[in-house]
Design an enzyme around this catalytic site. Structure first.
Site, PDB file in Angstrom:
ATOM      1  N   LEU A  44       0.813  -1.212   0.000  1.00  0.00           N
ATOM      2  CA  LEU A  44       0.000   0.000   0.000  1.00  0.00           C
ATOM      3  C   LEU A  44       0.850   1.267   0.000  1.00  0.00           C
ATOM      4  O   LEU A  44       0.600   2.190  -0.777  1.00  0.00           O
ATOM      5  CB  LEU A  44      -0.935   0.006   1.206  1.00  0.00           C
ATOM      6  N   HIS A 267      -0.755  -9.177  18.473  1.00  0.00           N
ATOM      7  CA  HIS A 267      -2.181  -9.104  18.133  1.00  0.00           C
ATOM      8  C   HIS A 267      -2.957 -10.142  18.949  1.00  0.00           C
ATOM      9  O   HIS A 267      -2.572 -11.310  18.993  1.00  0.00           O
ATOM     10  CB  HIS A 267      -2.372  -9.353  16.646  1.00  0.00           C
ATOM     11  N   ARG A 338      -4.817  -3.402  21.424  1.00  0.00           N
ATOM     12  CA  ARG A 338      -4.283  -4.741  21.234  1.00  0.00           C
ATOM     13  C   ARG A 338      -3.313  -5.172  22.322  1.00  0.00           C
ATOM     14  O   ARG A 338      -3.319  -6.334  22.734  1.00  0.00           O
ATOM     15  CB  ARG A 338      -3.595  -4.818  19.865  1.00  0.00           C
ATOM     16  N   GLU A 433       5.133   0.721   7.341  1.00  0.00           N
ATOM     17  CA  GLU A 433       5.696  -0.011   8.479  1.00  0.00           C
ATOM     18  C   GLU A 433       7.221   0.035   8.498  1.00  0.00           C
ATOM     19  O   GLU A 433       7.824  -0.303   9.510  1.00  0.00           O
ATOM     20  CB  GLU A 433       5.210  -1.467   8.453  1.00  0.00           C
TER      21      GLU A 433
END
Length: 648
Positions: A44, A267, A338, A433
């Site tokens: 992305l 997660h 999370r 990231e």
């Protein structure tokens, strides 16, 4: 020595980005055609950036590790993308998203970067809708929203359980348009092996063609790294097998500082480990926590019977179920961030209430939602996720609660970048990231897609242009320069060294051992003794790797084992830096949980007086201790306080 300068614009927080755009340097259309930009990675962040640069008129070289950008790991982001549209009229705003993100990251991120992220989140949705992304819609045709962890509003846009895939298809379409136009040249099946620096600036890369083994040189006026995170250092993670941190690590070795390497996201809703032969873990979307309720048995004996297979969860009455997140965090319930949800699951399992054959699992139960909304409504929202779970576990989640357990998912650390997303190497930028910039010590769900697209579509087209404005007189670089020759020779020598070892251990066996060290000592729970031990164990394992690894095949063929060995050599160094960073940070914050530093209730206990900074590590040579630089974080617009998800 390079100094840290964040380049945050002056002025009120809400005006910084606008002020920057008003005063930035521009490149006129005719001059843009003279300038080359390399984009490494086509997920992305990379695909959106490459498409945007091409649309502006720059000449772009995009490098994809796969056979197509459509295979990027961005497709695995299932649950949604955050944006402050306030379509639900439930009180959302740019400031609230900014505040939730800062708080969710446990006050370890820059105000200016996070506010800009919230500010551009709305236009991202408009951009993607214009591209044809099929976001879910309400009956009247308006875009639908749902909630994610760490928020009290519904701001997450989604496309069933395949949001990342649909967003990537939109970016891929924009990228293909530029490829067809000729502004972007696409190089598939290429893996970046090294960064080339000429006269102190990033001017090119060395890549390996993974089909032929050929090493190639490519030059440009600027380089953008968008290669994702390095979570596979743990071996078992939710990341795709090809995802790796080698490109970023080679940039670190060339002078790019590494920011907060220990900040790892665990997660809470992953399918539990079920054997010794798994190569990766599967994530169940956080969106499931909207309607699923998380619980374990209240009675330890019931948990033991479940582990023994003599009791099924559906046989436990509601009064004997501990909905521990709802009990501990009444304001947020199952939608706590999370890191909080993950630690709570670990605590229950460590206390003997875990389920499944290993005892390392908790339940995610949709019985209440099905009774309230009907099975058809649940199937419409989550059907593909339920189907995926059933195919993997061979249990029908409509009838039996899902089993979940925390797993490594995302890395908040990455290359240190300034407000312009430029690293400490001039001309080298990092997006998504691959950089550390927006999430602090913990990322809120549905914010990874938001950051990747904001960097690519709305931030880098301005900031990289500001850098390139004084480069228009610099001619295109030839790749026969000594710097390119040396970089290629170094890569060649490294590959030949790996092939020549001919030891007795497979790459995977060493990687698994590293993964156990990382998970046991640098995972959800960390302490000083364990981290010091991890550094020693990793060093010993690294010595064994360079003596005993066996890499079959040749460098001139498709050679997956060679690719894995190259990456593992880097993981063995990344893992040590992560442990070192975690050892020096004597506090708990977000996903970095030092067991010595916790509140009486078991929550993360920050030390703002001594550790309110970004830890930026500088490479000083192989086997030498890296040098720590500190970018102190100041908060002028929000009150810094202990995170509280028990009340609103």
């Amino acid at each position: 020595m390079t100094s840290l300068h964040s380049k945050i614009p002056a002025g009120p927080l809400a005006e910084k980005w606008t002020s920057y755009k008003w005063t930035q340097n521009l490149v006129n259309p005719a001059n843009k055609r003279k300038l080359d930009i390399i984009v490494v990675g086509t997920g992305l962040a990379g695909a959106s950036a490459a498409a945007s640069f091409g649309e502006l008129g720059f000449k772009v070289k995009a490098f994809c590790i796969h056979d197509s950008p459509r295979r990027a790991h961005s497709i695995a982001a299932q649950g949604g993308i955050n944006a402050t549209k306030n379509y639900k009229n439930d009180g959302d705003s740019v400031y609230r998203l900014f505040y939730d993100t800062i708080k969710g990251g446990d006050y370890r991120s820059r105000e200016a970067n996070v506010y800009r992220l919230a500010e551009v989140s709305g236009p991202i949705i408009d951009q993607c809708v214009a591209q044809g992304v099929p976001f879910a819609r309400e009956y009247g045709g308006l875009l639908d929203n749902r909630s994610f962890g760490g928020a009290l509003v519904s701001r997450t846009f989604y496309a069933r359980g395949q949001t990342g895939q649909q967003l990537l298809l939109g970016a891929y379409g924009a990228l293909c348009k530029e490829v067809n136009k000729g502004s972007v040249t696409m190089y598939t099946r290429r893996e970046m092996m090294d960064l080339v620096i000429v006269d102190g600036r990033a001017r090119g890369i060395i890549v390996r063609n993974t089909l032929t083994g050929e090493l190639e040189r490519h030059s440009a006026h600027a380089v953008l790294l968008a290669t994702g995170g390095y979570g596979n250092v743990f071996f078992l993670s939710t990341m795709a097998m090809n995802s790796n941190g080698s490109a970023a690590w080679q940039c670190y070795k060339k002078g790019a500082y590494f920011g907060n390497p220990c900040f790892t996201q665990i997660h809470p809703t992953c399918i539990p480990v079920h054997g010794d032969y798994q190569s990766k873990l599967t994530l169940m979307s956080e969106s499931l926590r909207n309607d699923g309720r998380i619980w374990v048995p209240k009675k330890a004996e019931d948990a033991e019977k479940i582990r023994m297979g003599t009791l099924r969860p559906t046989e436990i009455p509601d009064d004997n179920r501990d909905y521990y997140l709802e009990r501990r965090y009444p304001a947020f319930g199952n939608l706590v961030p999370r890191d909080v949800a993950s630690r709570a699951a670990k605590e229950r399992c460590d206390a003997g209430f875990g389920v499944g054959s290993t005892g390392l699992a908790v339940y995610l139960d949709f019985e209440d939602a099905i009774n309230r909304l009907g099975r058809n409504a649940i199937e419409a929202k989550y059907g593909n996720l339920f189907q995926m779970y059933e195919k993997i576990v061979d249990e029908n989640p409509y009838n039996t609660p899902m089993m979940i357990f925390p797993a490594v998912h995302y890395i908040m650390g990455g290359l240190w970048v300034d407000y312009e997303l430029q690293t400490t190497i001039p001309g080298l930028f990092a997006a998504g990231e691959a950089n550390f910039s927006d999430h602090g010590a913990n990322r809120l769900g549905a914010s990874a897609l938001m950051q990747g697209l904001s960097d690519g579509y709305f931030i880098l087209p301005y900031t990289i242009q500001n850098y390139l404005a004084d480069q228009i007189g610099v001619p295109r670089f030839k790749t026969d320069l000594p710097e390119f020759e040396k970089a290629e020779r170094d890569v060649f020598d490294r590959i030949q060294r790996l092939l020549s070892i001919k030891g007795h251990r497979t790459v995977d066996s060493i990687h698994k051992e590293l993964g156990h060290i990382m998970w046991n000592h640098v995972g959800m729970g960390r302490n000083g003794e364990g981290l010091a031990k991890a550094i020693e164990l990793i060093r010993n394992l690294r010595e064994e790797f360079w003596k005993e690894v066996k890499v079959p095949g040749k460098a001139t063929d498709v050679n997956i084992e060679l690719e894995k060995a190259i990456r593992l050599a880097d993981y063995l160094e990344i893992g040590e830096l992560m442990a070192r960073d975690a050892l020096h940070r004597e506090e708990s914050c977000g996903g970095h949980f030092r067991e010595e530093y916790q509140t009486p209730e078991g929550e993360a206990l920050r030390n703002d007086q001594d550790f309110a900074y970004v830890a930026a590590w500088e490479y000083t040579g192989y086997g030498k201790e890296p040098e720590l630089h500190k970018e102190h974080i100041e908060f002028e617009n929000i009150e810094v306080k202990q995170r509280n998800y028990k009340t609103s």
